[in-house]
Design a protein around this motif. Sequence first.
Motif, PDB file in Angstrom:
ATOM      1  N   GLY A   8       0.780  -1.228   0.000  1.00 45.31           N
ATOM      2  CA  GLY A   8       0.000   0.000   0.000  1.00 45.31           C
ATOM      3  C   GLY A   8       0.808   1.273   0.000  1.00 45.31           C
ATOM      4  O   GLY A   8       0.243   2.365  -0.085  1.00 45.31           O
ATOM      5  N   GLY A   9       2.114   1.152   0.126  1.00 48.97           N
ATOM      6  CA  GLY A   9       2.946   2.349   0.098  1.00 48.97           C
ATOM      7  C   GLY A   9       3.027   2.934  -1.302  1.00 48.97           C
ATOM      8  O   GLY A   9       2.543   2.367  -2.283  1.00 48.97           O
ATOM      9  N   GLY A  10       3.651   4.098  -1.378  1.00 41.67           N
ATOM     10  CA  GLY A  10       3.808   4.752  -2.671  1.00 41.67           C
ATOM     11  C   GLY A  10       4.123   6.221  -2.523  1.00 41.67           C
ATOM     12  O   GLY A  10       4.457   6.695  -1.438  1.00 41.67           O
ATOM     13  N   LEU A  11       3.993   6.925  -3.635  1.00 42.35           N
ATOM     14  CA  LEU A  11       4.236   8.364  -3.676  1.00 42.35           C
ATOM     15  C   LEU A  11       2.894   9.090  -3.634  1.00 42.35           C
ATOM     16  O   LEU A  11       1.976   8.771  -4.406  1.00 42.35           O
ATOM     17  N   VAL A  12       2.790  10.063  -2.746  1.00 40.75           N
ATOM     18  CA  VAL A  12       1.544  10.818  -2.604  1.00 40.75           C
ATOM     19  C   VAL A  12       1.883  12.274  -2.341  1.00 40.75           C
ATOM     20  O   VAL A  12       2.935  12.581  -1.746  1.00 40.75           O
ATOM     21  N   TYR A  37       5.321   0.682  12.705  1.00 39.53           N
ATOM     22  CA  TYR A  37       6.469   1.522  12.995  1.00 39.53           C
ATOM     23  C   TYR A  37       6.914   2.171  11.688  1.00 39.53           C
ATOM     24  O   TYR A  37       6.516   1.766  10.600  1.00 39.53           O
ATOM     25  N   ARG A  38       7.774   3.159  11.827  1.00 40.72           N
ATOM     26  CA  ARG A  38       8.368   3.736  10.623  1.00 40.72           C
ATOM     27  C   ARG A  38       9.813   4.150  10.901  1.00 40.72           C
ATOM     28  O   ARG A  38      10.195   4.398  12.048  1.00 40.72           O
ATOM     29  N   ARG A  39      10.575   4.201   9.832  1.00 38.70           N
ATOM     30  CA  ARG A  39      11.951   4.685   9.919  1.00 38.70           C
ATOM     31  C   ARG A  39      12.186   5.650   8.782  1.00 38.70           C
ATOM     32  O   ARG A  39      12.152   5.250   7.613  1.00 38.70           O
ATOM     33  N   ALA A  40      12.421   6.891   9.140  1.00 39.36           N
ATOM     34  CA  ALA A  40      12.743   7.906   8.150  1.00 39.36           C
ATOM     35  C   ALA A  40      14.249   7.921   7.912  1.00 39.36           C
ATOM     36  O   ALA A  40      15.020   7.482   8.787  1.00 39.36           O
ATOM     37  N   VAL A  92      10.011   4.427   5.604  1.00 41.01           N
ATOM     38  CA  VAL A  92       9.631   3.035   5.387  1.00 41.01           C
ATOM     39  C   VAL A  92       8.764   2.630   6.574  1.00 41.01           C
ATOM     40  O   VAL A  92       9.157   2.826   7.729  1.00 41.01           O
ATOM     41  N   TYR A  93       7.606   2.095   6.278  1.00 36.42           N
ATOM     42  CA  TYR A  93       6.655   1.693   7.303  1.00 36.42           C
ATOM     43  C   TYR A  93       6.695   0.172   7.478  1.00 36.42           C
ATOM     44  O   TYR A  93       6.612  -0.576   6.502  1.00 36.42           O
ATOM     45  N   THR A 113       7.264  -1.120   3.770  1.00 34.05           N
ATOM     46  CA  THR A 113       6.763  -0.532   2.531  1.00 34.05           C
ATOM     47  C   THR A 113       7.078   0.960   2.548  1.00 34.05           C
ATOM     48  O   THR A 113       6.898   1.624   3.576  1.00 34.05           O
ATOM     49  N   GLN A 114       7.567   1.466   1.434  1.00 34.78           N
ATOM     50  CA  GLN A 114       8.020   2.855   1.360  1.00 34.78           C
ATOM     51  C   GLN A 114       6.838   3.787   1.152  1.00 34.78           C
ATOM     52  O   GLN A 114       6.007   3.576   0.263  1.00 34.78           O
ATOM     53  N   VAL A 115       6.796   4.832   1.959  1.00 33.93           N
ATOM     54  CA  VAL A 115       5.830   5.918   1.778  1.00 33.93           C
ATOM     55  C   VAL A 115       6.609   7.205   1.543  1.00 33.93           C
ATOM     56  O   VAL A 115       7.471   7.567   2.351  1.00 33.93           O
ATOM     57  N   THR A 116       6.321   7.867   0.437  1.00 31.22           N
ATOM     58  CA  THR A 116       6.983   9.113   0.107  1.00 31.22           C
ATOM     59  C   THR A 116       5.924  10.185  -0.105  1.00 31.22           C
ATOM     60  O   THR A 116       5.019  10.012  -0.930  1.00 31.22           O
ATOM     61  N   VAL A 117       6.040  11.263   0.658  1.00 34.76           N
ATOM     62  CA  VAL A 117       5.092  12.369   0.563  1.00 34.76           C
ATOM     63  C   VAL A 117       5.842  13.564  -0.019  1.00 34.76           C
ATOM     64  O   VAL A 117       6.730  14.124   0.628  1.00 34.76           O
ATOM     65  N   SER A 118       5.488  13.909  -1.226  1.00 34.85           N
ATOM     66  CA  SER A 118       6.217  14.965  -1.924  1.00 34.85           C
ATOM     67  C   SER A 118       5.365  15.532  -3.041  1.00 34.85           C
ATOM     68  O   SER A 118       4.564  14.826  -3.665  1.00 34.85           O
ATOM     69  N   SER A 119       5.558  16.819  -3.301  1.00 32.61           N
ATOM     70  CA  SER A 119       4.859  17.446  -4.407  1.00 32.61           C
ATOM     71  C   SER A 119       5.722  17.429  -5.665  1.00 32.61           C
ATOM     72  O   SER A 119       5.311  17.922  -6.706  1.00 32.61           O
TER      73      SER A 119
END
Length: 119
Positions: A8-12, A37-40, A92-93, A113-119
């Motif tokens: 379910g991760g991705g770029l948003v 958990y997450r690790r930035a 990464v979550y 799973t990688q979550v990236t929040v960027s415009s």
Amino acid sequence: QVQLVESGGGLVQPGGSLRLSCVASRNIATVYDMSWYRRAPGKQRELVAGISSLGSTNYADFVKGRFTISRDNDKNTVYLQMNNLKPEDTAVYYCKAYKLTVPNRGDYWGQGTQVTVSS
């Protein structure tokens, strides 16, 4: 031992939403507390949210009001609904299961799973 697979991760974009899923290889009802958990990058792993075998939940202050953890024991799945995402949520979550009973009591982790929040 339980095995966990996150998805379910991705770029948003900032302000967007994602829903993470964690599917367990065996029945998690009554035996496992579950958490995310997450690790930035450059940071230590931190607790995001947890849900006990009885369904009680807890959240890190930085996600309260934005993220919701839930579990569907019939599907052996835990979810993390993430709303109003911010760039600082990029990480990464990881899904974690804590087995409450012996034998093999303890923590079990997914691959993340990688979550990236960027415009």
